[in-house]
Design an enzyme around this catalytic site. Structure first.
Site, short mmCIF file in Angstrom:
data_model
loop_
_atom_site.label_atom_id
_atom_site.label_comp_id
_atom_site.label_asym_id
_atom_site.label_seq_id
_atom_site.Cartn_x
_atom_site.Cartn_y
_atom_site.Cartn_z
CG ASN A 9 -1.69 1.22 1.46
OD1 ASN A 9 -1.76 2.07 0.56
ND2 ASN A 9 -2.30 1.36 2.63
CE LYS A 11 -0.19 3.30 4.73
NZ LYS A 11 -0.10 3.42 6.19
CG HIS A 95 -5.84 1.95 5.25
ND1 HIS A 95 -5.40 2.92 6.13
CD2 HIS A 95 -4.83 1.07 5.11
CE1 HIS A 95 -4.16 2.61 6.50
NE2 HIS A 95 -3.79 1.50 5.90
CD GLU A 97 -2.89 5.57 6.75
OE1 GLU A 97 -2.87 5.58 5.51
OE2 GLU A 97 -1.96 5.08 7.44
CD GLU A 167 -3.51 -2.48 7.45
OE1 GLU A 167 -2.39 -2.67 6.99
OE2 GLU A 167 -4.20 -1.48 7.16
N GLY A 173 2.55 2.29 10.82
CA GLY A 173 3.52 3.37 10.66
C GLY A 173 4.24 3.75 11.94
CB SER A 213 5.19 -1.68 11.95
OG SER A 213 4.84 -0.32 12.17
P1 PGA Z 1 2.82 0.34 7.61
O1 PGA Z 1 1.35 0.54 6.96
O2 PGA Z 1 3.34 -0.95 7.04
O3 PGA Z 1 3.59 1.52 7.17
O4 PGA Z 1 2.63 0.27 9.09
C1 PGA Z 1 0.47 -0.53 6.81
C2 PGA Z 1 -0.84 -0.06 6.26
O5 PGA Z 1 -1.29 1.02 6.67
O6 PGA Z 1 -1.45 -0.73 5.42
#
Ligand code: PGA
Length: 250
Positions: A9, A11, A95, A97, A167, A173, A213
């Site tokens: 992803n 982003k 997601h 976010e 997640e 992140g 992460s």
């Molecule tokens: P990350 O993001 O691997 O940077 O923690 C995962 C995600 O949001 O899908």
């Protein structure tokens, strides 16, 4: 037999030129993919360029979001029809976010699921609890609620096009990952929910990815868990080197 799905992803990262470079790097190191599926989810602006680049390769293409309506006066929105037209195979839906920053609720997430599936897209339905919810002992209830609401009205026959990504929000992140044992526990809870909502055989076939992460240092332990069927990767999918290490997990 559930084939692990590793999805990147990206982003809101990468111009079209940068996206091409990264996709080419991933393709170069992909090799023969045995019992593993790999998908990249660049921003909307790079989908067209990457669609032709990865055509006829083992690399799949996904979008990071979709709107619930096929067309109309929805300024700034992109429909499932448009994503199919661009050659997308997958779309990430719900997601954290999108939920937290853009205010998406379970009802909208569910409408997006229906729209994507009815246009032939495969969906990655994201669920996960906040740190406060986990500390308050509500993680299971929250995640079960998101899975149930996200799948509301989705027929069993469509489930082969559904992937769930667990997640935990506190792991995205942040460099903090759930331990393999904690992640496995939640994945098992999600699978038990699928048994209740559908039946054993559909629950058994649906892939549940872990995200938050995921890095070269922790992927092997996570993927060794019986109910973890791949990873949804943010930060570590932004260079070919680290993403390929994840793709080729032990
Ligand atoms: P990350 O993001 O691997 O940077 O923690 C995962 C995600 O949001 O899908």
């Amino acid at each position: 037999m559930r084939i692990p799905l590793i999805a990147g992803n990206w982003k809101m990262h990468k111009t079209v030129a940068e996206a091409r470079d990264l996709a080419e790097g991933v393709l170069r190191g992909l090799g023969e993919l045995q019992s593993r599926e790999v998908v990249i989810c660049p921003p909307f602006t790079a989908l067209h360029a990457l669609s032709s680049l990865i055509k006829d390769t083992p690399l799949g293409l996904g979008a990071q979001d979709v709107f619930s309506e096929p067309h109309g006066a929805y300024t700034g929105a992109i429909s499932a029809l448009m994503l199919r037209d661009l050659g997308c195979h997958y779309v990430i839906i719900g997601h954290s976010e999108r939920r937290q920053i853009f205010g998406e609720d379970d009802a909208l997430v569910n409408r997006k699921m229906h729209a994507a599936l009815s246009h032939g897209l495969r969906t990655i339905l994201c669920v996960g609890e906040t740190l406060e919810q986990r500390e308050a002992g509500q993680a299971d209830r929250v995640v079960v609620g998101q899975v149930t609401a996200g799948l509301a009205g989705i027929e069993a026959a469509r489930l082969s096009h559904v992937v769930i990504a667990y997640e935990p929000i506190w792991a995205i992140g942040t460099g903090k990952t759930a331990t393999p044992a904690d992640a496995q526990q939640m994945h098992a809870t999600i699978r038990a929910t699928l048994v209740e909502l559908y039946d054993m055989s559909h629950a058994d076939q649906l892939r549940i990815q872990y995200g938050g992460s995921v890095k070269p240092e922790n992927i092997d332990g996570l993927m060794a868990q019986p109910d973890i069927d791949g990873a949804l990767v943010g930060g570590a999918s932004l260079t070919a080197h680290s993403f390929l290490r994840l793709v080729h997990f032990q």
